[in-house]
Design an enzyme around this catalytic site. Structure first.
Site, PDB file in Angstrom:
ATOM      1  N   LEU A  54       0.815  -1.223   0.060  1.00 24.72           N
ATOM      2  CA  LEU A  54       0.064   0.256   0.191  1.00 24.72           C
ATOM      3  C   LEU A  54       0.416   1.226  -0.084  1.00 24.72           C
ATOM      4  O   LEU A  54       2.080   1.633   0.484  1.00 24.72           O
ATOM      5  CB  LEU A  54      -0.953  -0.028   0.940  1.00 24.72           C
ATOM      6  N   GLY A  76      14.294  13.837  -8.724  1.00 29.31           N
ATOM      7  CA  GLY A  76      14.128  15.221  -8.005  1.00 29.31           C
ATOM      8  C   GLY A  76      15.204  14.970  -6.874  1.00 29.31           C
ATOM      9  O   GLY A  76      16.054  14.417  -6.573  1.00 29.31           O
ATOM     10  N   GLY A 121      11.495   9.150   0.042  1.00 33.76           N
ATOM     11  CA  GLY A 121      11.673   9.290   1.944  1.00 33.76           C
ATOM     12  C   GLY A 121      10.793   8.182   2.167  1.00 33.76           C
ATOM     13  O   GLY A 121      10.190   7.346   1.902  1.00 33.76           O
ATOM     14  N   CYS A 142       9.155   3.595   4.515  1.00 35.00           N
ATOM     15  CA  CYS A 142       9.973   1.953   3.917  1.00 35.00           C
ATOM     16  C   CYS A 142      11.111   2.567   2.678  1.00 35.00           C
ATOM     17  O   CYS A 142      11.483   1.336   3.197  1.00 35.00           O
ATOM     18  CB  CYS A 142       8.161   2.472   2.979  1.00 35.00           C
TER      19      CYS A 142
HETATM   20  C1  UGA Z   1       6.283   2.493  -0.512  1.00 37.78           C
HETATM   21  C2  UGA Z   1       5.669   1.655  -1.408  1.00 37.78           C
HETATM   22  O1  UGA Z   1       5.183   2.305  -2.936  1.00 37.78           O
HETATM   23  C3  UGA Z   1       4.400   0.257  -1.381  1.00 37.78           C
HETATM   24  O2  UGA Z   1       4.481  -0.588  -2.465  1.00 37.78           O
HETATM   25  C4  UGA Z   1       4.487  -0.250  -0.123  1.00 37.78           C
HETATM   26  O3  UGA Z   1       3.661  -1.166   0.293  1.00 37.78           O
HETATM   27  C5  UGA Z   1       5.241   1.058   0.607  1.00 37.78           C
HETATM   28  O4  UGA Z   1       5.886   1.944   0.677  1.00 37.78           O
HETATM   29  C6  UGA Z   1       5.503   0.506   2.169  1.00 37.78           C
HETATM   30  O5  UGA Z   1       6.549  -0.721   2.553  1.00 37.78           O
HETATM   31  O6  UGA Z   1       4.859   0.531   2.674  1.00 37.78           O
HETATM   32  P1  UGA Z   1       4.913   4.620  -0.196  1.00 37.78           P
HETATM   33  O7  UGA Z   1       6.064   4.667   0.852  1.00 37.78           O
HETATM   34  O8  UGA Z   1       3.854   5.007   0.656  1.00 37.78           O
HETATM   35  O9  UGA Z   1       4.666   3.675  -0.728  1.00 37.78           O
HETATM   36  O10 UGA Z   1       5.283   5.868  -1.065  1.00 37.78           O
HETATM   37  P2  UGA Z   1       5.866   5.631  -2.457  1.00 37.78           P
HETATM   38  O11 UGA Z   1       4.338   6.410  -3.299  1.00 37.78           O
HETATM   39  O12 UGA Z   1       6.047   4.200  -3.102  1.00 37.78           O
HETATM   40  O13 UGA Z   1       6.985   7.339  -2.622  1.00 37.78           O
HETATM   41  C7  UGA Z   1       8.117   6.587  -2.377  1.00 37.78           C
HETATM   42  C8  UGA Z   1       9.040   8.033  -2.135  1.00 37.78           C
HETATM   43  O14 UGA Z   1       9.589   7.653  -3.024  1.00 37.78           O
HETATM   44  C9  UGA Z   1       8.562   9.465  -1.955  1.00 37.78           C
HETATM   45  O15 UGA Z   1       9.144  10.023  -1.063  1.00 37.78           O
HETATM   46  C10 UGA Z   1       8.139   9.879  -2.997  1.00 37.78           C
HETATM   47  O16 UGA Z   1       8.433  10.919  -3.593  1.00 37.78           O
HETATM   48  C11 UGA Z   1       9.563   9.297  -3.685  1.00 37.78           C
HETATM   49  N1  UGA Z   1       9.270   8.768  -5.419  1.00 37.78           N
HETATM   50  C12 UGA Z   1       7.986   7.702  -6.242  1.00 37.78           C
HETATM   51  C13 UGA Z   1      10.113   9.945  -6.278  1.00 37.78           C
HETATM   52  O17 UGA Z   1      11.075  10.082  -5.642  1.00 37.78           O
HETATM   53  N2  UGA Z   1      10.020   9.711  -7.836  1.00 37.78           N
HETATM   54  C14 UGA Z   1       8.896   8.426  -8.277  1.00 37.78           C
HETATM   55  O18 UGA Z   1       9.180   8.373  -9.346  1.00 37.78           O
HETATM   56  C15 UGA Z   1       7.874   8.249  -7.252  1.00 37.78           C
END
Ligand code: UGA
Length: 443
Positions: free
Chosen positions: A155, A260, A264, A267
């Site tokens: 999630l 970028g 963070g 997870c």
């Molecule tokens: C992440 C995973 O996407 C989920 O599948 C997983 O279940 C979850 O961790 C967990 O282990 O509980 P989450 O931490 O909520 O989910 O957030 P994401 O949307 O994955 O983003 C994580 C970070 O990566 C954010 O800081 C976001 O800004 C960054 N990000 C994301 C980027 O810098 N570039 C991207 O293309 C995508």
């Protein structure tokens, strides 16, 4: 089915609210204030749609949070959804998992009905589920009455409810088809019919798959950031175009190539470190994971250096940091790149203000560094600023536009740490620099 969820944090609460669509769910939580808030229909975490759904489920009597074990009774399934934070040495702190497993083992008499499935959802090092649960169930000769499963969650904060209903896959790590079928029957009435497949693996593969999934996504982000560093030195090259072309190879996928400020949250940073630690304990070196982490840690510094390249000197400059949450649509600031950007700016003598649409919620939980003010009023945060650094891509920044953002600033200087604005949107009156492409004047 009757389901008990231990831990009403982000995963436990979202899972509980979703499962209570078809099952009777009890959430057992040690934080009394959290239990009371949930039972009043107020979600203690910010997640789109959760408050409304929570109220509905409470009104239907399908969901309730409990503070004590007095009311638990016989169950068909128990989920463990407690935190597994990083210890100070990078190891995975399993104390909450241990307490939850002890609780289950000590209350088996009350919990056991016909057949009880114990489902570990917390992210744990491979071997943990067996050590804390399978071995103990075996020792007590209860294998015909209870089964154990590791079922990772995938999630994303901010879209947890949608992700619960439309998973790409549902991984069920267990020993026999009996536990597999019980877990499948828990999810089947909830999950959309055209979602991804149910996968039956063994417990250890499922445990490792969770770490490997998050680490791979983190790797994609760091890889894209490394290519962005190269693109910045090649006049005309644009990381957005580059990674779009790379991602459209069906073997790769374009998602999670957004370069970028870096990743963070609770997870990716924790799980890449956790996997490194698991490997270290096994005597395996992990140069790829180390590089992923190193590249990510450099991102905030890169943004601050970009700003310095525009202003010359950051001392006594009034800088507004746009975004405090680790990503949009959440009030979570754990490992947020914005916090490191603020620290680096302060180290260089800047006077820092912060904007975040959820600033009032955030400052209730987070103590900001001395001298830093946070507001959800965009105009107030930018008035008379010498420069701004956009760290979190909240939609309001794109909607406001570059002219809107810089209107109240003393000087129109902006570092766009999330590539929110295209080259065409940048007026010549604004000093603007972003990740992964050269400044307009340099092309
Ligand atoms: C992440 C995973 O996407 C989920 O599948 C997983 O279940 C979850 O961790 C967990 O282990 O509980 P989450 O931490 O909520 O989910 O957030 P994401 O949307 O994955 O983003 C994580 C970070 O990566 C954010 O800081 C976001 O800004 C960054 N990000 C994301 C980027 O810098 N570039 C991207 O293309 C995508």
């Amino acid at each position: 089915m009757k389901i008990l969820i231990i831990g009403a944090g982000y995963v436990g609460l979202s899972t509980g609210v979703v499962l209570s669509e078809s099952h009777e769910v009890r959430l057992l939580e040690i934080d009394r204030a959290r239990v009371e808030a949930i039972n009043r229909g107020e979600s203690p975490i910010y997640e789109r749609g959760l408050d409304t759904l929570l109220k509905e489920r409470l009104a239907e009597g399908k969901l309730r949070a409990l503070h004590t074990s007095d009311e638990i009774g016989p169950m068909d399934a128990v989920f463990i959804c407690v935190g597994t934070p990083s210890g100070s040495d990078g190891s995975v702190d399993l104390s909450q998992v241990e307490s939850a497993a002890d609780f289950i083992m000590n209350h088996l008499d009350e919990l056991l009905k016909d057949y009880l499935v114990i489902i570990m959802k917390s992210t744990v090092p491979p071997g943990t589920t067996r050590r804390y649960l399978v071995d103990r169930i075996e020792d007590q000769h209860l294998l015909d009455r209870a089964g154990v499963v590791f079922n990772p969650e995938f999630l994303r904060e901010g879209t947890a409810l949608d992700d619960s209903k439309n998973p790409d896959r549902t991984v069920i790590g267990c020993t026999t088809s009996k536990e597999f079928e019980v877990v499948r029957s828990i999810y089947e009435p909830i999950i959309d019919k055209d979602s991804g497949p149910y996968l039956h693996t063994n417990i250890e593969s499922a445990e490792l798959c969770k770490y490997a999934s998050n680490s791979f996504l983190a790797t994609k982000i760091s890889f894209s950031n490394e290519i962005a560093n190269i693109a910045e030195q090649i006049p005309g090259a644009d990381i957005g175009e580059v990674m779009k072309c790379v991602g459209l190879d069906s073997r790769i996928s374009p998602r999670f190539f957004g370069s970028g400020a870096g990743y963070g949250g609770s997870c990716f940073p924790k799980d890449t470190l956790g996997l490194m630690r698991v490997a270290e304990d096994l005597g395996i070196s992990t140069p790829i994971l180390s590089a992923v982490d190193t590249v990510n840690k450099q991102r905030p510094l890169r943004l601050v250096n970009m700003l310095e390249s525009l202003l010359g000197n950051l001392s006594m400059q009034r800088v507004t940091v746009l975004g405090l949450a680790f990503k949009p649509n959440t009030d979570d600031t754990r490992y947020s790149p914005a916090l490191r950007v603020i620290e680096l700016l302060q180290n260089r003598g800047s006077i820092v203000r912060v904007h975040d649409p959820l600033a009032p919620r955030i400052v209730q939980k987070l103590e900001l560094p001395n001298g830093v003010e946070a507001t959800n009023d965009l105009e107030e945060s930018l008035t008379d600023a010498d420069a701004a650094v956009l760290v979190t891509d909240w939609p309001v920044y794109k909607e406001t536009g570059l002219s809107g953002l810089t209107r109240f600033m003393k000087s129109a200087v902006l570092v766009d740490g999330r590539r929110v604005f295209s080259e065409e949107e940048v007026p010549s009156s604004i000093q603007y620099i972003t990740v992964g492409r050269t400044k307009k004047s340099e092309t």
